[in-house]
Structure formats: C-alpha cells, structure tokens
Design a protein around this motif. Structure first.
Motif, PDB file in Angstrom:
ATOM      1  N   ASP A 120     -14.211   6.584   0.497  1.00 49.41           N
ATOM      2  CA  ASP A 120     -13.300   5.472   0.760  1.00 49.41           C
ATOM      3  C   ASP A 120     -11.870   6.011   0.653  1.00 49.41           C
ATOM      4  O   ASP A 120     -11.317   6.149  -0.431  1.00 49.41           O
ATOM      5  CB  ASP A 120     -13.548   4.359  -0.263  1.00 49.41           C
ATOM      6  CG  ASP A 120     -12.618   3.168  -0.045  1.00 49.41           C
ATOM      7  OD1 ASP A 120     -11.542   3.343   0.577  1.00 49.41           O
ATOM      8  OD2 ASP A 120     -12.970   2.068  -0.504  1.00 49.41           O
ATOM      9  N   GLU A 121     -11.319   6.327   1.810  1.00 49.15           N
ATOM     10  CA  GLU A 121     -10.006   6.977   1.842  1.00 49.15           C
ATOM     11  C   GLU A 121      -8.913   6.239   1.089  1.00 49.15           C
ATOM     12  O   GLU A 121      -8.143   6.827   0.333  1.00 49.15           O
ATOM     13  CB  GLU A 121      -9.561   7.197   3.297  1.00 49.15           C
ATOM     14  CG  GLU A 121     -10.030   8.505   3.890  1.00 49.15           C
ATOM     15  CD  GLU A 121      -9.913   9.691   2.922  1.00 49.15           C
ATOM     16  OE1 GLU A 121      -8.825   9.906   2.364  1.00 49.15           O
ATOM     17  OE2 GLU A 121     -10.929  10.391   2.715  1.00 49.15           O
ATOM     18  N   SER A 122      -8.834   4.926   1.302  1.00 47.78           N
ATOM     19  CA  SER A 122      -7.714   4.201   0.693  1.00 47.78           C
ATOM     20  C   SER A 122      -7.864   4.155  -0.824  1.00 47.78           C
ATOM     21  O   SER A 122      -6.892   4.258  -1.567  1.00 47.78           O
ATOM     22  CB  SER A 122      -7.599   2.787   1.282  1.00 47.78           C
ATOM     23  OG  SER A 122      -8.700   2.009   0.880  1.00 47.78           O
ATOM     24  N   LEU A 123      -9.104   4.010  -1.277  1.00 46.48           N
ATOM     25  CA  LEU A 123      -9.322   4.012  -2.723  1.00 46.48           C
ATOM     26  C   LEU A 123      -8.983   5.382  -3.301  1.00 46.48           C
ATOM     27  O   LEU A 123      -8.363   5.499  -4.354  1.00 46.48           O
ATOM     28  CB  LEU A 123     -10.781   3.660  -3.036  1.00 46.48           C
ATOM     29  CG  LEU A 123     -11.150   3.630  -4.521  1.00 46.48           C
ATOM     30  CD1 LEU A 123     -10.338   2.576  -5.256  1.00 46.48           C
ATOM     31  CD2 LEU A 123     -12.640   3.369  -4.716  1.00 46.48           C
ATOM     32  N   ARG A 124      -9.354   6.422  -2.577  1.00 49.58           N
ATOM     33  CA  ARG A 124      -9.048   7.773  -3.058  1.00 49.58           C
ATOM     34  C   ARG A 124      -7.536   7.958  -3.203  1.00 49.58           C
ATOM     35  O   ARG A 124      -7.071   8.534  -4.176  1.00 49.58           O
ATOM     36  CB  ARG A 124      -9.598   8.820  -2.083  1.00 49.58           C
ATOM     37  CG  ARG A 124     -11.094   8.994  -2.191  1.00 49.58           C
ATOM     38  CD  ARG A 124     -11.622  10.024  -1.229  1.00 49.58           C
ATOM     39  NE  ARG A 124     -13.089  10.023  -1.263  1.00 49.58           N
ATOM     40  CZ  ARG A 124     -13.847  10.856  -0.551  1.00 49.58           C
ATOM     41  NH1 ARG A 124     -13.303  11.735   0.251  1.00 49.58           N
ATOM     42  NH2 ARG A 124     -15.161  10.803  -0.641  1.00 49.58           N
ATOM     43  N   LYS A 125      -6.829   7.485  -2.203  1.00 47.18           N
ATOM     44  CA  LYS A 125      -5.371   7.626  -2.248  1.00 47.18           C
ATOM     45  C   LYS A 125      -4.792   6.877  -3.435  1.00 47.18           C
ATOM     46  O   LYS A 125      -3.909   7.362  -4.130  1.00 47.18           O
ATOM     47  CB  LYS A 125      -4.758   7.095  -0.942  1.00 47.18           C
ATOM     48  CG  LYS A 125      -4.918   8.069   0.208  1.00 47.18           C
ATOM     49  CD  LYS A 125      -3.751   7.947   1.202  1.00 47.18           C
ATOM     50  CE  LYS A 125      -3.874   8.985   2.318  1.00 47.18           C
ATOM     51  NZ  LYS A 125      -4.715   8.517   3.443  1.00 47.18           N
ATOM     52  N   GLU A 126      -5.302   5.655  -3.625  1.00 46.19           N
ATOM     53  CA  GLU A 126      -4.802   4.829  -4.725  1.00 46.19           C
ATOM     54  C   GLU A 126      -5.046   5.519  -6.067  1.00 46.19           C
ATOM     55  O   GLU A 126      -4.165   5.570  -6.928  1.00 46.19           O
ATOM     56  CB  GLU A 126      -5.531   3.473  -4.678  1.00 46.19           C
ATOM     57  CG  GLU A 126      -5.131   2.513  -5.776  1.00 46.19           C
ATOM     58  CD  GLU A 126      -6.220   1.452  -6.008  1.00 46.19           C
ATOM     59  OE1 GLU A 126      -6.829   1.007  -5.006  1.00 46.19           O
ATOM     60  OE2 GLU A 126      -6.444   1.099  -7.179  1.00 46.19           O
ATOM     61  N   LEU A 127      -6.254   6.069  -6.229  1.00 48.26           N
ATOM     62  CA  LEU A 127      -6.595   6.714  -7.486  1.00 48.26           C
ATOM     63  C   LEU A 127      -5.794   7.993  -7.692  1.00 48.26           C
ATOM     64  O   LEU A 127      -5.380   8.322  -8.797  1.00 48.26           O
ATOM     65  CB  LEU A 127      -8.097   7.016  -7.530  1.00 48.26           C
ATOM     66  CG  LEU A 127      -8.998   5.779  -7.576  1.00 48.26           C
ATOM     67  CD1 LEU A 127     -10.461   6.167  -7.407  1.00 48.26           C
ATOM     68  CD2 LEU A 127      -8.803   5.005  -8.870  1.00 48.26           C
ATOM     69  N   GLN A 128      -5.566   8.696  -6.599  1.00 48.39           N
ATOM     70  CA  GLN A 128      -4.769   9.913  -6.679  1.00 48.39           C
ATOM     71  C   GLN A 128      -3.352   9.575  -7.144  1.00 48.39           C
ATOM     72  O   GLN A 128      -2.770  10.267  -7.974  1.00 48.39           O
ATOM     73  CB  GLN A 128      -4.722  10.598  -5.306  1.00 48.39           C
ATOM     74  CG  GLN A 128      -3.948  11.910  -5.308  1.00 48.39           C
ATOM     75  CD  GLN A 128      -4.598  12.974  -6.175  1.00 48.39           C
ATOM     76  OE1 GLN A 128      -5.782  13.260  -6.062  1.00 48.39           O
ATOM     77  NE2 GLN A 128      -3.820  13.566  -7.089  1.00 48.39           N
ATOM     78  N   LEU A 129      -2.847   8.491  -6.604  1.00 47.96           N
ATOM     79  CA  LEU A 129      -1.501   8.045  -6.974  1.00 47.96           C
ATOM     80  C   LEU A 129      -1.453   7.696  -8.458  1.00 47.96           C
ATOM     81  O   LEU A 129      -0.512   8.057  -9.174  1.00 47.96           O
ATOM     82  CB  LEU A 129      -1.108   6.828  -6.124  1.00 47.96           C
ATOM     83  CG  LEU A 129       0.330   6.348  -6.299  1.00 47.96           C
ATOM     84  CD1 LEU A 129       1.306   7.383  -5.729  1.00 47.96           C
ATOM     85  CD2 LEU A 129       0.546   4.996  -5.622  1.00 47.96           C
ATOM     86  N   LEU A 130      -2.488   7.028  -8.896  1.00 46.90           N
ATOM     87  CA  LEU A 130      -2.575   6.663 -10.310  1.00 46.90           C
ATOM     88  C   LEU A 130      -2.527   7.931 -11.172  1.00 46.90           C
ATOM     89  O   LEU A 130      -1.804   8.002 -12.170  1.00 46.90           O
ATOM     90  CB  LEU A 130      -3.875   5.894 -10.576  1.00 46.90           C
ATOM     91  CG  LEU A 130      -4.155   5.536 -12.034  1.00 46.90           C
ATOM     92  CD1 LEU A 130      -3.156   4.519 -12.554  1.00 46.90           C
ATOM     93  CD2 LEU A 130      -5.584   5.005 -12.204  1.00 46.90           C
ATOM     94  N   ALA A 131      -3.285   8.930 -10.757  1.00 52.53           N
ATOM     95  CA  ALA A 131      -3.316  10.178 -11.509  1.00 52.53           C
ATOM     96  C   ALA A 131      -1.953  10.865 -11.492  1.00 52.53           C
ATOM     97  O   ALA A 131      -1.482  11.373 -12.504  1.00 52.53           O
ATOM     98  CB  ALA A 131      -4.381  11.106 -10.942  1.00 52.53           C
ATOM     99  N   ASP A 132      -1.308  10.860 -10.326  1.00 51.97           N
ATOM    100  CA  ASP A 132      -0.006  11.516 -10.196  1.00 51.97           C
ATOM    101  C   ASP A 132       1.049  10.857 -11.074  1.00 51.97           C
ATOM    102  O   ASP A 132       1.879  11.528 -11.667  1.00 51.97           O
ATOM    103  CB  ASP A 132       0.466  11.475  -8.738  1.00 51.97           C
ATOM    104  CG  ASP A 132      -0.384  12.394  -7.863  1.00 51.97           C
ATOM    105  OD1 ASP A 132      -1.105  13.238  -8.436  1.00 51.97           O
ATOM    106  OD2 ASP A 132      -0.337  12.259  -6.637  1.00 51.97           O
ATOM    107  N   THR A 133       1.012   9.545 -11.115  1.00 52.22           N
ATOM    108  CA  THR A 133       2.072   8.845 -11.844  1.00 52.22           C
ATOM    109  C   THR A 133       1.746   8.658 -13.321  1.00 52.22           C
ATOM    110  O   THR A 133       2.601   8.826 -14.177  1.00 52.22           O
ATOM    111  CB  THR A 133       2.338   7.464 -11.217  1.00 52.22           C
ATOM    112  OG1 THR A 133       1.099   6.756 -11.112  1.00 52.22           O
ATOM    113  CG2 THR A 133       2.941   7.598  -9.836  1.00 52.22           C
ATOM    114  N   MET A 134       0.484   8.302 -13.601  1.00 55.04           N
ATOM    115  CA  MET A 134       0.143   7.980 -14.985  1.00 55.04           C
ATOM    116  C   MET A 134      -0.599   9.107 -15.711  1.00 55.04           C
ATOM    117  O   MET A 134      -0.817   9.024 -16.914  1.00 55.04           O
ATOM    118  CB  MET A 134      -0.731   6.714 -15.028  1.00 55.04           C
ATOM    119  CG  MET A 134      -0.127   5.513 -14.315  1.00 55.04           C
ATOM    120  SD  MET A 134       1.367   4.915 -15.131  1.00 55.04           S
ATOM    121  CE  MET A 134       0.624   4.142 -16.574  1.00 55.04           C
ATOM    122  N   GLY A 135      -1.044  10.089 -14.949  1.00 56.24           N
ATOM    123  CA  GLY A 135      -1.741  11.197 -15.583  1.00 56.24           C
ATOM    124  C   GLY A 135      -3.249  11.046 -15.552  1.00 56.24           C
ATOM    125  O   GLY A 135      -3.778   9.958 -15.315  1.00 56.24           O
ATOM    126  N   GLY A 136      -3.911  12.145 -15.789  1.00 50.03           N
ATOM    127  CA  GLY A 136      -5.366  12.184 -15.732  1.00 50.03           C
ATOM    128  C   GLY A 136      -6.033  11.260 -16.747  1.00 50.03           C
ATOM    129  O   GLY A 136      -7.100  10.707 -16.492  1.00 50.03           O
TER     130      GLY A 136
END
Length: 312
Positions: A120-136
């Motif tokens: 699910d591309e959009s979900l992946r992007k959203e989660l990646q963004l979460l990781a980038d901004t808030m951390g792993g």
RNA sequence: GGAUGGGUGCCCGAGUGGCGAAGGGGCCAGACUGUAAAUCUGGUGCCGACUGGCAUAACACCGCAGGUUCGACUCCUGCUCCAUCCA
C-alpha cells in the motif's frame, strides 16, 4: 510422493552458474534463477548473468524477463517461479533452482504466503514520514499497538520491516503469520539442497577479480545505458551492487577507482550475509570448492549426490 | 636552514590531566514472511560462561627517549618522521 527439485545456492562469485549448467546437462534439467537482479532486462554485466552462450546451452527461466522500470517483489517471484516449476514438471524436466537471493529460495522451499496483504504505497509513505519526523521509536510504538508479537521481533531501527508489518495488519486485518524460527517445508515438492562454498579469502579475491572484469567488460556503459532508459537511483533495480555505486561515479560524486572499491566492498559484505542466511538451512549438502582442481570431476561428484537423492 | 600543522588501535578519525582511548570503516557473528544485491542487530587488546580477570613476562598500552604529577594520549624537554610554506 512429492516431486523433487534441486536447489543450488552459495555466495556470489562462488561459481553457481557454471555448476548449475553442467548439472542440468547431466540430469536433463532446466535452470530457474533465484536471483533478484538477474531477473531484470538489460542488467547483464553487473548482475553476472549467464552469458548468451551459457543461456543457449540449457534453458533458463526468470533471467532478464522483467523490465527494470517495473515493480517487482518476492511475491511476484514466487508466483512465477512456481508456475515454471510446474511447467518443467509437465515436460519431464528436472527443475534446478540456482541463485543467491535467500528470500526467493525460501519462497520456494518453504510454505510462505505473501498474499495476505498487498503493498500500500500511500500507507508506506505515511509511515515513512512518521519515522522521518518522529523517529523509529514512534513507529515501533504504533506497531506494538497493532501487533505486539511482530513488535517484539523487529528492532525499532529497522524502519522497512516495521512499515511492512504495520501495513500487513492494517490492510489485511491480521499480522504476518507468526513464526518461531521454524519454517514449514513446502508442501508442493521436496528440495535437494546443494550448497557451494569456498574459503573466504579465496572468495573475496574472486569477487575482486570479477568486479575488475565487469568494469573491463563495460559495466560503466551498461549503467549509462540504463540511466538513458530513464532509470534512477530510486528504482529498486538500480540498487543492485555495481549499479548504485557507478551512478555515484557518473554523477561526479567520486572517482571510478573509488566506485570500484565500493563495489568490491559491498560485494564482499553481501557474500558474507548470504552465508549467514544459507547456514541456517538444514538438509543441505555443502560442497567445499577450496581445493577443487578439476571442475568436471567436482561437477560429477555433485551430480552423483543429486542422483542418489533422486532415486530415494 | 627557518615557520606552521601534524604523527592515536587493521584503516580513517575524535580526544588536551583519570582512557585499556568517542565515532565511522573494515573484519567476525547474527536477524530476516511482498523493495531482500534491500533493511537491521551484536562483537572486535588478551583470557573467560560472567555485571569477571589480566597491564614489572602473549601482544598492545596513543612516533621515540626522558621529565613534571597520586595519575599523562593529554603538560614540559630533546630527538625523529610526514605535510605545507619561506629560504
């Protein structure tokens, strides 16, 4: 009785291709590649594909069949590979799986179900963004909520794995099938597992020589050509060793000499990781090629071993 | 000949009085269920199963030799090597 397939594995540059071809000739087989880079079209030199000559000797499957611009995955591989195995059986050919991509091999020798959740591309992007901004850790917390078991297995630094785990739960409603290190052998066929290995230092030397040979054979031009086709460093196909490093060189980030060093380095590390993966296989017959002086004789030994297993 | 900067563990590199010396690379080991040639974890002076032991006898202990100090990779002296600049 389940039908039998032969699986030949080993680290990169150990000589799998040559062995597989001779063994296929000996046993009336065809080769099914289990290599995540050789599947792509146009990526010939860098992925160490069999030569045209070799491809003409024995029929190969899943080599150079995928457009490098296209999406591709282990799930896709599994589907096509299984199709070809059945197809070979139907023609009375012995399937010989040969390749260094551990997950692809697993997808054939174990019962692995990739179908539960598609990407699910959009979900992946959203989660990646979460990781980038808030951390792993933030991602890990979210995973803990939806799938505590998976959260226990996956390290908070491993963003990719966490994203996939969350994706599976949120799109399929249930987590990745639990597994406790014990895989279920494939119900479709029995695998005769052959492992090729060689002294580490010798392997590393061979890798370096092969990289030099690839450069001489025109790897740089191959990469230029791929870039001209519209490929970029973001395409998965271009993340292969030998490709990603030369992109950097072609973009003037470092010298060719440095690029070559990186390719050698990454290849060595890759070979090591492959060994870690393959060492887990039980029911595998390892052949140490360190002291092999006579190739044909060595092929004969492996062939005889396989024959003994085919009869049982 | 003079000036300046610098010589740190396999490599790069931080460190200016408590260091068996940060960090990275390499190397070794491990994980791995739709990107897998990807992604991630641990170890790395020696011995050891250890939150343990060993630096006046494996090796190493921060270029070498001395000095100051309870204690130095860190301060002082001399020597040596490298880089750049001036002659």
């Amino acid at each position: 009785m389940k039908k039998k397939i032969v699986v030949i594995i080993g680290p990169t540059a150990v000589g799998k291709t040559k062995y597989a071809i001779r063994i296929a000739q000996n046993l009336d087989g065809e080769i099914l590649s289990a290599d995540s880079m050789q599947v792509y079209e146009h990526m010939n030199i860098g992925s160490a594909k069999p030569t045209d000559e070799e491809l003409a000797t024995v029929r190969h499957h899943l080599i150079g069949e995928v457009d490098p611009l296209q999406e591709w995955s282990a799930a896709e591989y599994q589907k096509k590979a299984k199709f070809w195995i059945d197809e070979m059986f139907s023609r009375g050919k012995l399937p010989i799986i040969c390749g260094g991509t551990g997950l692809y091999v697993n997808s054939l020798i174990y019962d692995m179900d990739f179908s539960t959740a598609k990407g699910d591309e959009s979900l992946r992007k959203e989660l990646q963004l979460l990781a980038d901004t808030m951390g792993g850790q933030a991602l890990h917390d979210r995973l803990t909520k939806v799938d505590p078991t998976a959260a226990e297995r996956i390290h908070p630094n491993n963003i990719k794995k966490m994203i996939r785990a969350i994706e599976v739960v949120e799109t399929a409603g249930k987590g990745i099938p639990a597994f406790d290190g014990v895989f279920q052998k494939s119900g479709d066929y029995d695998s005769i597992m052959i492992g090729l290995n060689i002294d580490r230092q010798i392997l590393y030397n061979r890798i370096e020589q092969r990289v030099d040979a690839m450069i001489e054979a025109g790897l740089v031009d191959e990469v230029r050509m791929l870039l001209a086709l519209g490929l970029t460093e973001d395409d998965n196909s271009m993340k292969g060793i030998g490709y990603k490093e030369l992109i950097g060189f072609l973009q003037n980030e470092y010298s060719l000499k440095e690029a070559v060093m990186k390719i050698k380095q990454n290849s060595r590390n890759y070979a090591k990781r492959q060994m870690t993966w393959f060492r887990r296989y039980d029911n595998i017959k390892w052949f140490d090629l360190t002291d092999t002086v006579n190739f044909e004789q060595s092929v004969q030994e492996v062939t005889e071993y396989i024959q003994s297993k085919l009869v049982v």
